[in-house]
Scaffold this motif. Sequence first.
Motif, short mmCIF file in Angstrom:
data_model
loop_
_atom_site.label_atom_id
_atom_site.label_comp_id
_atom_site.label_asym_id
_atom_site.label_seq_id
_atom_site.Cartn_x
_atom_site.Cartn_y
_atom_site.Cartn_z
N ARG A 98 -15.19 -30.64 3.81
CA ARG A 98 -15.94 -29.53 4.36
C ARG A 98 -15.04 -28.01 4.51
O ARG A 98 -15.07 -26.95 4.27
CB ARG A 98 -16.80 -29.69 5.47
N ASN A 136 -13.86 -26.59 11.92
CA ASN A 136 -14.92 -25.88 11.08
C ASN A 136 -15.75 -25.19 12.03
O ASN A 136 -16.08 -23.84 11.46
CB ASN A 136 -15.63 -27.10 10.61
N GLN A 175 -25.16 -29.42 -3.34
CA GLN A 175 -24.97 -28.24 -2.21
C GLN A 175 -24.42 -26.85 -2.93
O GLN A 175 -23.58 -27.07 -4.04
CB GLN A 175 -24.02 -28.63 -1.22
N LEU A 206 -21.77 -24.13 -3.68
CA LEU A 206 -20.59 -23.92 -3.44
C LEU A 206 -20.13 -22.58 -3.65
O LEU A 206 -20.77 -22.07 -4.76
CB LEU A 206 -19.78 -24.84 -4.41
N TRP A 207 -19.20 -21.99 -2.88
CA TRP A 207 -19.15 -20.37 -2.87
C TRP A 207 -17.69 -20.24 -2.40
O TRP A 207 -17.09 -20.93 -1.42
CB TRP A 207 -20.06 -19.67 -2.13
N TYR A 213 -20.76 -17.70 -6.19
CA TYR A 213 -21.09 -19.25 -6.15
C TYR A 213 -20.81 -19.76 -7.31
O TYR A 213 -20.18 -18.92 -8.46
CB TYR A 213 -22.77 -19.21 -6.59
N SER A 245 -15.67 -21.08 11.63
CA SER A 245 -16.94 -20.14 11.16
C SER A 245 -17.01 -19.06 12.41
O SER A 245 -17.70 -18.01 11.98
CB SER A 245 -17.98 -21.06 11.05
N ARG A 298 -19.14 -12.28 -2.19
CA ARG A 298 -19.63 -14.05 -2.45
C ARG A 298 -19.99 -14.00 -3.76
O ARG A 298 -20.50 -13.50 -4.51
CB ARG A 298 -20.55 -14.37 -1.51
N GLN A 301 -13.65 -27.00 1.35
CA GLN A 301 -14.22 -26.14 0.24
C GLN A 301 -14.85 -24.96 0.97
O GLN A 301 -15.22 -24.17 0.36
CB GLN A 301 -15.60 -27.21 0.06
N ARG A 302 -14.73 -24.71 2.39
CA ARG A 302 -15.46 -23.64 2.90
C ARG A 302 -14.22 -22.18 3.21
O ARG A 302 -14.54 -21.19 2.94
CB ARG A 302 -15.87 -23.85 4.50
N PHE A 303 -12.94 -22.77 3.38
CA PHE A 303 -11.92 -21.79 3.74
C PHE A 303 -10.70 -22.01 2.82
O PHE A 303 -10.25 -23.09 2.58
CB PHE A 303 -11.60 -22.02 5.05
#
Length: 547
Positions: free
Chosen positions: A238, A174, A134, A136-137, A116, A178, A114, A241-243
């Motif tokens: 969201r 989402n 927030q 971000l990674w 960031y 997850s 991971r 930014q996540r996947f």
Amino acid sequence: MNRPLKFYDPEQHPWPNSPLEQTSILGHTTPTTVRLWFRVSEPGEYWLVVSSRPIPTHGIPLLILGDRHEYQLRLTTPTQTEEFFPEIVLPVSLTPATDLTGVMELLNLTPDTRYYYALFDPNRDSPWELGHDQLLWFQTFPEHPKTINFGIYSCHMPYEGRRLANVEMWDRFNQELSKVNARFVLATGDQVYVDGNPELSIWEWLRKVKSQNPTREDMITWYRDIYRGYWGIPEVQRIYQRFPTYMIWDDHEIVDGWGSYTPDELAGLLDISWQLRNKSQQLQFAEEMFEAARQVYWEYEHSHNPETDFAHNQFDYGFDCGRCGFYVLDMRGNRNYNREHHRSLGLEQGSRFEEWIACHYQSDAQVLFIVSPVPVVHLSSFVINKIDLTLFGYQDDQRDHWEHQSNWDERNHLLKLVFEFSQQMHKRVIFISGDVHIGAAFKLSHPDFPGAKVFQVTSSGIAYAHLKEMERRILEMLVKPEGFLGDRPGNIPYHFENLAICRYNNFGILRVTEEDSGEMEICFDLYGGNRDEAGVLSLFKTSINLE
């Protein structure tokens, strides 16, 4: 630019939601690389900071070059100074030339780690742009993953009039992604609708302002406004930014039915009832709109995919993840119904796909996934080829389909390549599709290839708001439980079996697991969202083993 030619105006022509200002998108990811896409709120010379530890952003950042040419990030607050050593620090110039968007590719990363990241402009009073309010990674992929779960969706059109609808489906997407620790998402077409809603249609806008001779530069701003509107929804951001999200366009990133019109029909899109048609001018406008769409598609969608030859109009691409191979077909950039042959993919793309299939005879991939934005199997040949819907304006929808007789030869060549591979290598091939506003799964077969295992899964549309319940029921009824694809006399047709169907808004998750024996288990989860009389969204799942 003259004010009348602006599409978006916060007072005279506002969006139902706030347009996108700044965000990031995770793009093509491997065990050692990642592509990061950014849009920022103002032009600037930014710095990207990447670290395997959370990045402190509570102070004013200052970059200092150390003795070993490594960067040190010094954060100053009124009470203290803190020093932080990130692994990567890179300059990022973001300008209006690409609508304040850009992509950075990070190399030599550590697998299954991971990282960031944050973005700042040291020349501003408030330097932090992203990663400060927030965390971000992103997560690099393992080198040899035993499980590969990924999501699929298409047809993001969440506007009913000037009201948002069905955006809760993005939150549920989402949540489900997850739960299964999804690696990435495949967006299989129609990530925006430039014409799907008359009140938010830049083609309706062109009809109104064409007498003022808008330029391609004007049109580029209109397409950018569409992306910023459709992607300004927080629930959408969201996911991005996540996947890691791989994208391909379909017609609604250009105009409904692009590539499936005759010249007269294409010119007719810009007709005004009281006005004599200037065919050459209207075709010129349409071509300029395509070039504008192509430019903005590259800026917002394609730039974070695996790199291709933009100058030669290549948007198809391949990538690998674990023991799975993926190829994403472009069914819009080269589509031309008026060509004699290769109308959907074009000759050059067809050759690239052949090379990709040929390479996998020697690869260690155990499953091949092929994104065909328009499904190989959907409505029956009778509906596509025997019913004339020209009077209703649906002739482009009929010609779009692989099942249309104008596409049979190209489709048969595609399927023959796939079935020969599956038969000879004893490996499954799965088509992934969108476009048609229902979810489904099919198994295909052919007597010449009895050992082949070929499937199609379809997810459409995640937030499509226009379709009424009766229209959804009609679509469901038109999908036959089994049958044969249309074909020329003398050819043995391909057979299909319908494994599942969902007439509601939907998304899908494919789960691929390598067992200890080396066999691959593949399951398709199709999630449908339906509302009760009180408007409450309920989600149901249908699971199909693709064996």
